[in-house]
Design a protein around this motif. Structure first.
Motif, PDB file in Angstrom:
ATOM      1  N   GLY A   1       0.807  -1.209   0.000  1.00 53.86           N
ATOM      2  CA  GLY A   1       0.000   0.000   0.000  1.00 53.86           C
ATOM      3  C   GLY A   1       0.843   1.262   0.000  1.00 53.86           C
ATOM      4  O   GLY A   1       0.470   2.272  -0.612  1.00 53.86           O
ATOM      5  N   LEU A   2       2.003   1.195   0.661  1.00 53.03           N
ATOM      6  CA  LEU A   2       2.909   2.345   0.724  1.00 53.03           C
ATOM      7  C   LEU A   2       3.853   2.390  -0.484  1.00 53.03           C
ATOM      8  O   LEU A   2       4.639   3.339  -0.604  1.00 53.03           O
ATOM      9  N   ARG A   3       3.766   1.373  -1.323  1.00 52.08           N
ATOM     10  CA  ARG A   3       4.649   1.266  -2.496  1.00 52.08           C
ATOM     11  C   ARG A   3       6.120   1.269  -2.083  1.00 52.08           C
ATOM     12  O   ARG A   3       6.982   1.845  -2.745  1.00 52.08           O
ATOM     13  N   ASP A   4       6.397   0.626  -0.965  1.00 52.19           N
ATOM     14  CA  ASP A   4       7.750   0.607  -0.413  1.00 52.19           C
ATOM     15  C   ASP A   4       8.224  -0.837  -0.321  1.00 52.19           C
ATOM     16  O   ASP A   4       7.790  -1.597   0.549  1.00 52.19           O
ATOM     17  N   VAL A   5       9.123  -1.224  -1.203  1.00 54.28           N
ATOM     18  CA  VAL A   5       9.587  -2.602  -1.263  1.00 54.28           C
ATOM     19  C   VAL A   5      10.871  -2.815  -0.458  1.00 54.28           C
ATOM     20  O   VAL A   5      11.328  -3.941  -0.303  1.00 54.28           O
ATOM     21  N   HIS A   6      11.442  -1.747   0.086  1.00 56.60           N
ATOM     22  CA  HIS A   6      12.749  -1.861   0.747  1.00 56.60           C
ATOM     23  C   HIS A   6      12.703  -2.819   1.933  1.00 56.60           C
ATOM     24  O   HIS A   6      13.578  -3.688   2.078  1.00 56.60           O
ATOM     25  N   LEU A   7      11.711  -2.687   2.789  1.00 59.15           N
ATOM     26  CA  LEU A   7      11.619  -3.572   3.952  1.00 59.15           C
ATOM     27  C   LEU A   7      11.437  -5.024   3.516  1.00 59.15           C
ATOM     28  O   LEU A   7      12.020  -5.934   4.115  1.00 59.15           O
ATOM     29  N   LEU A   8      10.657  -5.252   2.473  1.00 62.15           N
ATOM     30  CA  LEU A   8      10.450  -6.607   1.969  1.00 62.15           C
ATOM     31  C   LEU A   8      11.755  -7.194   1.443  1.00 62.15           C
ATOM     32  O   LEU A   8      12.055  -8.369   1.661  1.00 62.15           O
ATOM     33  N   ASP A   9      12.542  -6.375   0.768  1.00 60.08           N
ATOM     34  CA  ASP A   9      13.824  -6.827   0.233  1.00 60.08           C
ATOM     35  C   ASP A   9      14.806  -7.148   1.359  1.00 60.08           C
ATOM     36  O   ASP A   9      15.521  -8.157   1.300  1.00 60.08           O
ATOM     37  N   VAL A  10      14.832  -6.308   2.394  1.00 55.48           N
ATOM     38  CA  VAL A  10      15.714  -6.556   3.542  1.00 55.48           C
ATOM     39  C   VAL A  10      15.341  -7.871   4.220  1.00 55.48           C
ATOM     40  O   VAL A  10      16.210  -8.693   4.564  1.00 55.48           O
ATOM     41  N   PHE A  11      14.039  -8.077   4.423  1.00 53.97           N
ATOM     42  CA  PHE A  11      13.566  -9.326   5.027  1.00 53.97           C
ATOM     43  C   PHE A  11      13.998 -10.521   4.186  1.00 53.97           C
ATOM     44  O   PHE A  11      14.534 -11.512   4.709  1.00 53.97           O
ATOM     45  N   ALA A  12      13.800 -10.440   2.882  1.00 53.91           N
ATOM     46  CA  ALA A  12      14.141 -11.544   1.988  1.00 53.91           C
ATOM     47  C   ALA A  12      15.640 -11.861   2.032  1.00 53.91           C
ATOM     48  O   ALA A  12      16.042 -13.031   2.141  1.00 53.91           O
ATOM     49  N   GLN A  13      16.467 -10.841   1.970  1.00 53.40           N
ATOM     50  CA  GLN A  13      17.922 -11.052   1.990  1.00 53.40           C
ATOM     51  C   GLN A  13      18.381 -11.644   3.321  1.00 53.40           C
ATOM     52  O   GLN A  13      19.255 -12.523   3.347  1.00 53.40           O
ATOM     53  N   HIS A  14      17.784 -11.196   4.412  1.00 52.77           N
ATOM     54  CA  HIS A  14      18.184 -11.714   5.728  1.00 52.77           C
ATOM     55  C   HIS A  14      17.826 -13.195   5.855  1.00 52.77           C
ATOM     56  O   HIS A  14      18.622 -13.991   6.364  1.00 52.77           O
ATOM     57  N   VAL A  15      16.639 -13.564   5.402  1.00 49.40           N
ATOM     58  CA  VAL A  15      16.217 -14.964   5.476  1.00 49.40           C
ATOM     59  C   VAL A  15      17.126 -15.840   4.621  1.00 49.40           C
ATOM     60  O   VAL A  15      17.531 -16.933   5.036  1.00 49.40           O
ATOM     61  N   ARG A  16      17.486 -15.355   3.448  1.00 51.96           N
ATOM     62  CA  ARG A  16      18.393 -16.118   2.582  1.00 51.96           C
ATOM     63  C   ARG A  16      19.761 -16.309   3.232  1.00 51.96           C
ATOM     64  O   ARG A  16      20.323 -17.410   3.250  1.00 51.96           O
ATOM     65  N   GLU A  17      20.317 -15.212   3.726  1.00 55.76           N
ATOM     66  CA  GLU A  17      21.697 -15.229   4.211  1.00 55.76           C
ATOM     67  C   GLU A  17      21.832 -15.890   5.584  1.00 55.76           C
ATOM     68  O   GLU A  17      22.809 -16.592   5.846  1.00 55.76           O
ATOM     69  N   LYS A  18      20.851 -15.696   6.455  1.00 56.33           N
ATOM     70  CA  LYS A  18      20.966 -16.211   7.823  1.00 56.33           C
ATOM     71  C   LYS A  18      20.452 -17.652   7.943  1.00 56.33           C
ATOM     72  O   LYS A  18      21.049 -18.488   8.626  1.00 56.33           O
ATOM     73  N   TYR A  19      19.370 -17.960   7.246  1.00 55.24           N
ATOM     74  CA  TYR A  19      18.738 -19.268   7.426  1.00 55.24           C
ATOM     75  C   TYR A  19      18.863 -20.177   6.202  1.00 55.24           C
ATOM     76  O   TYR A  19      18.488 -21.350   6.261  1.00 55.24           O
ATOM     77  N   HIS A  20      19.367 -19.639   5.092  1.00 50.37           N
ATOM     78  CA  HIS A  20      19.623 -20.418   3.874  1.00 50.37           C
ATOM     79  C   HIS A  20      18.363 -21.127   3.377  1.00 50.37           C
ATOM     80  O   HIS A  20      18.407 -22.293   2.948  1.00 50.37           O
ATOM     81  N   VAL A  21      17.236 -20.432   3.460  1.00 45.28           N
ATOM     82  CA  VAL A  21      15.979 -20.942   2.937  1.00 45.28           C
ATOM     83  C   VAL A  21      15.316 -19.847   2.101  1.00 45.28           C
ATOM     84  O   VAL A  21      15.756 -18.698   2.091  1.00 45.28           O
ATOM     85  N   SER A  22      14.263 -20.209   1.410  1.00 44.69           N
ATOM     86  CA  SER A  22      13.550 -19.250   0.575  1.00 44.69           C
ATOM     87  C   SER A  22      12.751 -18.270   1.439  1.00 44.69           C
ATOM     88  O   SER A  22      12.027 -18.696   2.349  1.00 44.69           O
ATOM     89  N   PRO A  23      12.861 -16.978   1.165  1.00 43.25           N
ATOM     90  CA  PRO A  23      12.002 -16.016   1.859  1.00 43.25           C
ATOM     91  C   PRO A  23      10.580 -16.144   1.338  1.00 43.25           C
ATOM     92  O   PRO A  23      10.363 -16.485   0.163  1.00 43.25           O
ATOM     93  N   GLY A  24       9.622 -15.893   2.214  1.00 48.30           N
ATOM     94  CA  GLY A  24       8.233 -16.025   1.806  1.00 48.30           C
ATOM     95  C   GLY A  24       7.403 -14.828   2.236  1.00 48.30           C
ATOM     96  O   GLY A  24       7.744 -14.127   3.196  1.00 48.30           O
ATOM     97  N   PHE A  25       6.314 -14.612   1.525  1.00 50.64           N
ATOM     98  CA  PHE A  25       5.422 -13.509   1.828  1.00 50.64           C
ATOM     99  C   PHE A  25       3.976 -13.988   1.712  1.00 50.64           C
ATOM    100  O   PHE A  25       3.610 -14.638   0.719  1.00 50.64           O
ATOM    101  N   VAL A  26       3.181 -13.663   2.710  1.00 50.26           N
ATOM    102  CA  VAL A  26       1.741 -13.889   2.623  1.00 50.26           C
ATOM    103  C   VAL A  26       1.128 -12.574   2.156  1.00 50.26           C
ATOM    104  O   VAL A  26       1.422 -11.516   2.708  1.00 50.26           O
ATOM    105  N   THR A  27       0.314 -12.646   1.119  1.00 50.49           N
ATOM    106  CA  THR A  27      -0.317 -11.434   0.593  1.00 50.49           C
ATOM    107  C   THR A  27      -1.712 -11.749   0.088  1.00 50.49           C
ATOM    108  O   THR A  27      -1.973 -12.855  -0.410  1.00 50.49           O
ATOM    109  N   TYR A  28      -2.602 -10.773   0.230  1.00 54.74           N
ATOM    110  CA  TYR A  28      -3.944 -10.885  -0.340  1.00 54.74           C
ATOM    111  C   TYR A  28      -4.032 -10.088  -1.647  1.00 54.74           C
ATOM    112  O   TYR A  28      -5.129  -9.837  -2.140  1.00 54.74           O
TER     113      TYR A  28
END
Length: 288
Positions: free
Chosen positions: A137-164
């Motif tokens: 809604g805010l058209r801000d993907v930065h936080l989503l990208d940070v979350f995705a990169q952290h999940v990849r690098e720290k946990y070595h799994v695919s980042p996921g998003f629940v969205t409607y």
């Protein structure tokens, strides 16, 4: 709680390939009980969804922000607690929202990873739709990208998003040039368009246009409006779905549902996850 554990075990033995769950404190106890039972087979996937937004709002209202922090930290071991306090506190002192986000994710997951069944495997860490769709809604993907990169690098799994809002999610990622190759998306799909924004047609068109899709369908029975067979007729007609997530309320329900799903998913190559059982135990039942 025993009944909930038995439902998940029955689902797993009947063809469920994973468990999708919120980071509600009850699920920590459920994972611990599954660990103790030893009945989960090798490769069973875990798909935690965080944050447990409703619970944090309730705790903050009841106990204040200090009580909220104390309650969250109480789930961690002493070493994990020290790490979370140090990383989060340092980030807060530096006014570093990215550091706070990463510390929060680590703190939220630590207890669940330590209690997971030995044979279970973390497959993805998913961001709750409250956060995902707020960013859309805010058209801000930065936080989503940070979350995705952290999940990849720290946990070595695919980042996921629940969205409607699948169509807008994909459009925003593409606009910002972000890769969706390994991104798991959990989103509603059903024949009546329930929770499918902005429309059923736009979500179906978006799904069919995803070349490397890792989309898991949820709300397939439209909150109980559709019968299971109706729901599966529709789901089976969709291209590019990687799996479905369904909730069940009893061992018999779990067995029947996932035996039927097994027939369909073995042909299509999809996975079938059990989401949180329809009836969660109360806190009194849980801590008996």
């Amino acid at each position: 709680m025993k009944s909930v554990v038995e439902i998940i075990e029955t689902a797993a033995s009947s063809g469920a390939t994973g468990y999708t769950f919120s980071t509600h404190p009850l699920n920590l106890k459920i994972l611990s009980a599954l660990q103790d039972s030893g009945k989960i087979e090798q490769g069973f996937g875990l798909y935690p969804v965080l944050p447990y937004a409703q619970g944090y709002v309730r705790l903050a209202n009841e106990k204040g922000m200090k009580g909220l922090v104390d309650e969250t930290l109480s789930r961690l071991s002493l070493s994990d607690k020290a790490k979370a306090v140090f990383k989060g506190g340092l980030s807060a002192l530096r006014l570093d929202p990215i550091g706070i986000l990463k510390a929060y994710v680590d703190m939220e997951l630590a207890g669940y990873l330590s209690e997971k069944p030995v044979n279970a495997t973390l497959r993805s860490v998913l961001l709750h739709e409250v956060v995902t769709d707020l960013c859309l809604g805010l058209r801000d993907v930065h936080l989503l990208d940070v979350f995705a990169q952290h999940v990849r690098e720290k946990y070595h799994v695919s980042p996921g998003f629940v969205t409607y809002n699948l169509a807008n999610f994909v459009a925003l990622f593409r606009k910002e040039g972000l890769s969706m190759k390994d991104v798991v998306i959990m989103t509603p799909f059903n024949s009546v368009g329930f929770q499918m924004s902005p429309s059923r047609h736009s979500c179906e068109s978006c799904l069919s246009a995803l070349p490397e899709s890792n989309v898991i369908a949820m709300s397939i029975m439209a909150g109980g409006y559709l019968k299971f067979n109706e729901a599966m007729d529709y789901i089976s007609s969709l291209p590019n779905l990687s799996g479905v997530a369904v909730g069940v309320s009893s061992k018999e329900h779990a067995h029947n549902t996932f035996m039927k799903l097994r027939t369909i998913t073995e042909v299509s190559g999809q996975s079938a996850q059990i989401s949180e059982p329809v009836k969660q135990p109360s806190e009194d039942e849980l801590f008996e």
